[in-house]
Scaffold this active site. Structure first.
Site, PDB file in Angstrom:
ATOM      1  N   PHE A 149     -28.494   3.168  31.759  1.00  0.00           N
ATOM      2  CA  PHE A 149     -28.915   1.785  31.519  1.00  0.00           C
ATOM      3  C   PHE A 149     -27.681   0.902  31.613  1.00  0.00           C
ATOM      4  O   PHE A 149     -26.708   1.099  30.889  1.00  0.00           O
ATOM      5  CB  PHE A 149     -29.566   1.610  30.147  1.00  0.00           C
ATOM      6  CG  PHE A 149     -30.089   0.219  29.940  1.00  0.00           C
ATOM      7  CD1 PHE A 149     -31.351  -0.132  30.393  1.00  0.00           C
ATOM      8  CD2 PHE A 149     -29.315  -0.745  29.327  1.00  0.00           C
ATOM      9  CE1 PHE A 149     -31.831  -1.432  30.227  1.00  0.00           C
ATOM     10  CE2 PHE A 149     -29.786  -2.037  29.154  1.00  0.00           C
ATOM     11  CZ  PHE A 149     -31.052  -2.381  29.608  1.00  0.00           C
ATOM     12  N   ASP A 234     -19.018   2.148  31.844  1.00  0.00           N
ATOM     13  CA  ASP A 234     -19.796   1.202  31.044  1.00  0.00           C
ATOM     14  C   ASP A 234     -19.628   1.576  29.571  1.00  0.00           C
ATOM     15  O   ASP A 234     -20.212   2.547  29.090  1.00  0.00           O
ATOM     16  CB  ASP A 234     -21.266   1.278  31.475  1.00  0.00           C
ATOM     17  CG  ASP A 234     -22.175   0.343  30.683  1.00  0.00           C
ATOM     18  OD1 ASP A 234     -21.774  -0.145  29.614  1.00  0.00           O
ATOM     19  OD2 ASP A 234     -23.320   0.124  31.134  1.00  0.00           O
ATOM     20  N   LYS A 263     -21.651  -5.956  23.222  1.00  0.00           N
ATOM     21  CA  LYS A 263     -22.206  -5.561  21.929  1.00  0.00           C
ATOM     22  C   LYS A 263     -21.248  -5.790  20.761  1.00  0.00           C
ATOM     23  O   LYS A 263     -21.115  -6.895  20.266  1.00  0.00           O
ATOM     24  CB  LYS A 263     -22.717  -4.128  21.994  1.00  0.00           C
ATOM     25  CG  LYS A 263     -23.981  -4.000  22.863  1.00  0.00           C
ATOM     26  CD  LYS A 263     -24.644  -2.659  22.721  1.00  0.00           C
ATOM     27  CE  LYS A 263     -25.911  -2.529  23.566  1.00  0.00           C
ATOM     28  NZ  LYS A 263     -27.036  -3.325  23.080  1.00  0.00           N
TER      29      LYS A 263
END
Length: 408
Positions: A149, A234, A263
């Site tokens: 993702f 990532d 985040k």
């Protein structure tokens, strides 16, 4: 489940919010947990229902300092009183200082700030293609992993190796291929002289917290060095101490050419970052990329406060210690209930494999007991709590989980 949710929805304020949301908000989310959070304190949030909840979701790995952290609140308030936004037409000392701090603590030499993880990954994709364009030998192919993702923009949804995120939006941007995660042979066969980047999560979060093997990571590094492709990691979910190291790549003894953050970097305010080593950074020249809001004064002040708190309070080491304690306690819960198939992950990023595909039911029983957890699919409970989580609070979660598993 229905009974639990009906009981929670008895709160009149919550009912009003649910009704208005159903009428006005675009239907991009499924059934939400019936909780309206009014405030937070440490690792707890308080709902309009008057109840306190142990937050083991952490805003999906965002609230690394928990809720109501005094330093973070003060940094945001003080910066807001001075200037909130000034655009990237001018120098921004907070932006410069944050870039300096991030490069000092990582393998990167340069930083670009965005507003989210998807934007950061989009920037990394552009950077990789721009790098080969600048060399005069353009390459478009990006190899990413199945069940990964990377975001919900068209490019990052295409890079994401899960068809449900991209299928409704065809035609998709070309040049993306997917290989099986942790399959060394498949990776080596796909990375070739047309590949500009291998895009990799070291722990796949959205598929249920599934770490890469050392052999697979080593193969990715070797394939990139063999072909000249860039290794792009990532770290949107794994970065900022989440796995018990500041960055997950440290666990594997590697230094990616490019990696991304978001985040936890802002502790709750939206910020993303593309970090690149000097050679890879040549992929962008002035005018190639930009952002109106990226790296603004407010978010950079927040991120600097987050870094200060993480460093001064030793939260990376705490995530490693409490995460190990939590994993050990979960093994005992697994033994006592027979309802846990597997415990995956490291630090405070753990996936708990629930037997019988009953993860959603377990999540709902935890909610009824005042614990917020995240179910991924039907067989995994994912926990991403604030890095300030204590052993006692981790123990409270395990007690609640054991009771929930017994009930289910």
């Amino acid at each position: 489940m229905e009974g639990i949710f009906k009981e929670a929805a008895a709160d009149a304020k919550l009912e009003a919010v649910i009704a208005s949301d159903a009428k006005h908000y675009l239907k991009t989310f499924g059934t939400r947990i019936p909780l309206c959070v009014e405030r937070g304190e440490g690792v707890y949030v308080f709902g309009t229902d008057g109840r306190r909840y142990l937050d083991m979701v952490g805003g999906i790995a965002v609230n690394v300092l928990g809720h109501g952290n005094a330093r973070l609140v003060a940094a945001i308030a003080e910066q807001a009183a001075r200037v909130i936004h000034c655009s990237n037409l001018y120098y921004n000392p907070g932006q410069t200082r944050l870039a300096e701090r991030l490069t000092e603590m990582s393998c990167a030499d340069r930083v670009f700030f965005a507003n989210s993880g998807a934007e950061a990954n989009e920037g990394a994709i552009k950077l990789a293609r721009g790098y080969f364009h600048k060399l005069g030998a353009p390459r478009a192919k990006i190899v990413s992993m199945k069940h990964s993702f990377h975001g919900r923009t068209l490019a990052t949804a295409t890079a994401t190796g899960t068809e449900k995120y991209s299928a409704p939006f065809r035609p998709l941007p070309p040049g993306f291929v997917h290989v099986e995660f942790n399959d060394v042979a498949a990776l080596e066969a796909e990375v070739d002289g047309d590949t500009c980047a291998v895009l990799l999560e070291l722990v796949q979060g959205e598929s249920g917290v599934r770490p890469a093997t050392q052999a697979f990571v080593d193969a990715a590094v070797a394939a990139c060095r063999r072909t000249g492709a860039l290794l792009v990691v990532d770290e949107v979910q794994t970065g900022m101490g989440r796995t018990g190291r500041m960055f997950a790549y440290e666990h594997y003894g590697i230094e990616p050419d490019v990696f991304t953050l978001a985040k936890g970097l802002g502790g709750g305010v939206p910020i993303g970052a593309v970090l690149a080593r000097e050679e890879a950074a040549k992929g962008f020249a002035p005018g190639d990329h930009g952002s109106t809001f990226g790296g603004g004064p407010l978010v950079c002040a927040a991120a600097l406060a987050v870094l200060d708190e993480i460093e001064e309070r030793g939260l990376v080491a705490q995530a490693a210690f409490v995460g190990a304690f939590l994993k050990e306690r979960l093994e005992h819960v697994a033994a006592s209930t027979g309802a846990i198939d597997e415990i995956r992950g490291t630090g405070l990023m753990l996936g708990i494999g629930i037997a019988g595909e009953k993860a959603v039911a377990v999540r709902d029983r935890l909610f009824a007991r005042g614990v917020l957890a995240n179910s991924v699919g039907t067989s995994t409970i994912r926990i991403l709590p604030p890095l300030i989580l204590s052993e006692a609070q981790a123990g409270d979660f395990c007690d609640a989980l054991e009771a929930a598993l017994t009930e289910v």
